[in-house]
Design a protein around this motif. Structure first.
Motif, PDB file in Angstrom:
ATOM      1  N   ALA A   1       0.914  -1.140  -0.328  1.00 25.21           N
ATOM      2  CA  ALA A   1       0.180  -0.093  -0.222  1.00 25.21           C
ATOM      3  C   ALA A   1       0.742   1.480   0.224  1.00 25.21           C
ATOM      4  O   ALA A   1       1.735   1.519   0.514  1.00 25.21           O
ATOM      5  CB  ALA A   1      -1.098  -0.127   2.058  1.00 25.21           C
ATOM      6  N   ASP A   2      -0.092   2.300  -0.733  1.00 27.22           N
ATOM      7  CA  ASP A   2       1.426   3.478  -0.707  1.00 27.22           C
ATOM      8  C   ASP A   2       0.586   4.303   0.988  1.00 27.22           C
ATOM      9  O   ASP A   2       1.918   5.235   1.401  1.00 27.22           O
ATOM     10  CB  ASP A   2       0.468   4.266  -1.635  1.00 27.22           C
ATOM     11  CG  ASP A   2       1.307   3.926  -3.147  1.00 27.22           C
ATOM     12  OD1 ASP A   2       0.110   3.927  -4.489  1.00 27.22           O
ATOM     13  OD2 ASP A   2       1.771   3.610  -3.165  1.00 27.22           O
TER      14      ASP A   2
ATOM     15  N   ASP B   1     -17.825   2.145  17.000  1.00 28.15           N
ATOM     16  CA  ASP B   1     -16.296   1.223  17.164  1.00 28.15           C
ATOM     17  C   ASP B   1     -15.376   0.423  16.994  1.00 28.15           C
ATOM     18  O   ASP B   1     -14.376   0.329  16.992  1.00 28.15           O
ATOM     19  CB  ASP B   1     -16.257   1.779  19.371  1.00 28.15           C
ATOM     20  CG  ASP B   1     -17.006   2.188  20.210  1.00 28.15           C
ATOM     21  OD1 ASP B   1     -17.067   3.216  19.161  1.00 28.15           O
ATOM     22  OD2 ASP B   1     -17.570   2.788  20.424  1.00 28.15           O
ATOM     23  N   ASP B   2     -15.804  -0.357  16.065  1.00 29.45           N
ATOM     24  CA  ASP B   2     -15.043  -1.329  15.572  1.00 29.45           C
ATOM     25  C   ASP B   2     -14.007  -0.889  14.838  1.00 29.45           C
ATOM     26  O   ASP B   2     -13.935   0.704  13.967  1.00 29.45           O
ATOM     27  CB  ASP B   2     -15.893  -2.278  14.177  1.00 29.45           C
ATOM     28  CG  ASP B   2     -16.500  -3.092  15.145  1.00 29.45           C
ATOM     29  OD1 ASP B   2     -16.673  -3.722  16.206  1.00 29.45           O
ATOM     30  OD2 ASP B   2     -17.098  -3.941  14.108  1.00 29.45           O
ATOM     31  N   LYS B   3     -12.603  -1.232  14.640  1.00 32.32           N
ATOM     32  CA  LYS B   3     -11.685  -0.050  13.788  1.00 32.32           C
ATOM     33  C   LYS B   3     -10.943  -0.527  13.218  1.00 32.32           C
ATOM     34  O   LYS B   3     -10.795  -3.002  12.683  1.00 32.32           O
ATOM     35  CB  LYS B   3     -10.137   0.076  15.103  1.00 32.32           C
ATOM     36  CG  LYS B   3     -10.472   0.853  16.148  1.00 32.32           C
ATOM     37  CD  LYS B   3      -9.641   1.655  17.103  1.00 32.32           C
ATOM     38  CE  LYS B   3     -10.174   1.708  18.049  1.00 32.32           C
ATOM     39  NZ  LYS B   3      -9.123   2.082  18.956  1.00 32.32           N
ATOM     40  N   PHE B   4     -10.331  -0.580  11.405  1.00 28.32           N
ATOM     41  CA  PHE B   4     -10.285  -1.149  10.610  1.00 28.32           C
ATOM     42  C   PHE B   4      -8.560  -1.174   9.688  1.00 28.32           C
ATOM     43  O   PHE B   4      -9.135   0.349  10.240  1.00 28.32           O
ATOM     44  CB  PHE B   4     -11.216  -1.151   9.777  1.00 28.32           C
ATOM     45  CG  PHE B   4     -12.211  -2.194   9.967  1.00 28.32           C
ATOM     46  CD1 PHE B   4     -12.330  -3.325   9.486  1.00 28.32           C
ATOM     47  CD2 PHE B   4     -13.832  -1.014  10.763  1.00 28.32           C
ATOM     48  CE1 PHE B   4     -13.505  -4.086  10.168  1.00 28.32           C
ATOM     49  CE2 PHE B   4     -14.247  -2.315  10.713  1.00 28.32           C
ATOM     50  CZ  PHE B   4     -14.222  -2.917  11.252  1.00 28.32           C
ATOM     51  N   TYR B   5      -8.372  -0.983   9.151  1.00 24.13           N
ATOM     52  CA  TYR B   5      -6.959  -0.485   8.396  1.00 24.13           C
ATOM     53  C   TYR B   5      -7.164  -0.639   7.431  1.00 24.13           C
ATOM     54  O   TYR B   5      -8.381  -1.535   6.652  1.00 24.13           O
ATOM     55  CB  TYR B   5      -5.685  -1.230   8.751  1.00 24.13           C
ATOM     56  CG  TYR B   5      -5.428  -1.371   9.664  1.00 24.13           C
ATOM     57  CD1 TYR B   5      -4.876  -0.495  10.586  1.00 24.13           C
ATOM     58  CD2 TYR B   5      -5.045  -2.728  10.661  1.00 24.13           C
ATOM     59  CE1 TYR B   5      -4.045  -0.920  11.652  1.00 24.13           C
ATOM     60  CE2 TYR B   5      -4.561  -2.997  11.989  1.00 24.13           C
ATOM     61  CZ  TYR B   5      -4.282  -1.788  12.175  1.00 24.13           C
ATOM     62  OH  TYR B   5      -3.537  -2.340  13.607  1.00 24.13           O
ATOM     63  N   LEU B   6      -6.954   0.748   6.751  1.00 21.03           N
ATOM     64  CA  LEU B   6      -7.524   0.495   5.074  1.00 21.03           C
ATOM     65  C   LEU B   6      -6.548   1.507   4.585  1.00 21.03           C
ATOM     66  O   LEU B   6      -5.526   2.107   4.800  1.00 21.03           O
ATOM     67  CB  LEU B   6      -8.497   2.209   5.722  1.00 21.03           C
ATOM     68  CG  LEU B   6      -9.403   3.258   4.047  1.00 21.03           C
ATOM     69  CD1 LEU B   6      -9.767   2.141   3.873  1.00 21.03           C
ATOM     70  CD2 LEU B   6     -10.066   4.116   4.423  1.00 21.03           C
ATOM     71  N   ASP B   7      -5.962   0.925   3.140  1.00 22.56           N
ATOM     72  CA  ASP B   7      -4.788   0.307   2.805  1.00 22.56           C
ATOM     73  C   ASP B   7      -5.329   1.786   1.354  1.00 22.56           C
ATOM     74  O   ASP B   7      -5.886   0.798   0.643  1.00 22.56           O
ATOM     75  CB  ASP B   7      -4.743  -0.739   2.369  1.00 22.56           C
ATOM     76  CG  ASP B   7      -3.639  -2.031   3.703  1.00 22.56           C
ATOM     77  OD1 ASP B   7      -3.520  -0.761   4.779  1.00 22.56           O
ATOM     78  OD2 ASP B   7      -4.173  -2.586   4.045  1.00 22.56           O
TER      79      ASP B   7
END
Length: 87
Positions: free
Chosen positions: A4-5, A76-82
């Motif tokens: 990912a950039d 409140d769920d957290k995620f990584y966004l690539d």
């Protein structure tokens, strides 16, 4: 797939369900960049602190209409966004 950039961390802050009566067919998820009330640790060890340092604010809204995904997301769920450039 190339790396990912950019990677961001997002947190669900609102879920709007449609229609409001009957069986849901869509959900609009609102994501904001996580932050913390109060001070972060001085040693910089909190992961949210590290993301907030380089991406201090932002929001994203996404409407989900896939029946298999409706009801799977929680506040409140957290995620990584690539972010990887599409060709």
């Amino acid at each position: 797939m190339p790396p990912a950039d950019m990677r961001a961390k997002v947190q669900i802050t609102n879920i709007a369900i449609y229609p409001t009566v009957g069986t849901p067919t869509q959900e609009t998820l609102t994501f904001n960049f996580p932050s913390k009330e109060g001070a972060y640790p001085a040693d910089g060890s909190d992961e949210d602190q590290q993301f907030a340092k380089f991406s201090p604010c932002g929001s994203l809204s996404l409407t989900v209409a896939n029946p298999a995904l409706i009801g799977k997301f929680k506040l409140d769920d957290k995620f990584y966004l690539d972010f990887t450039k599409a060709e």
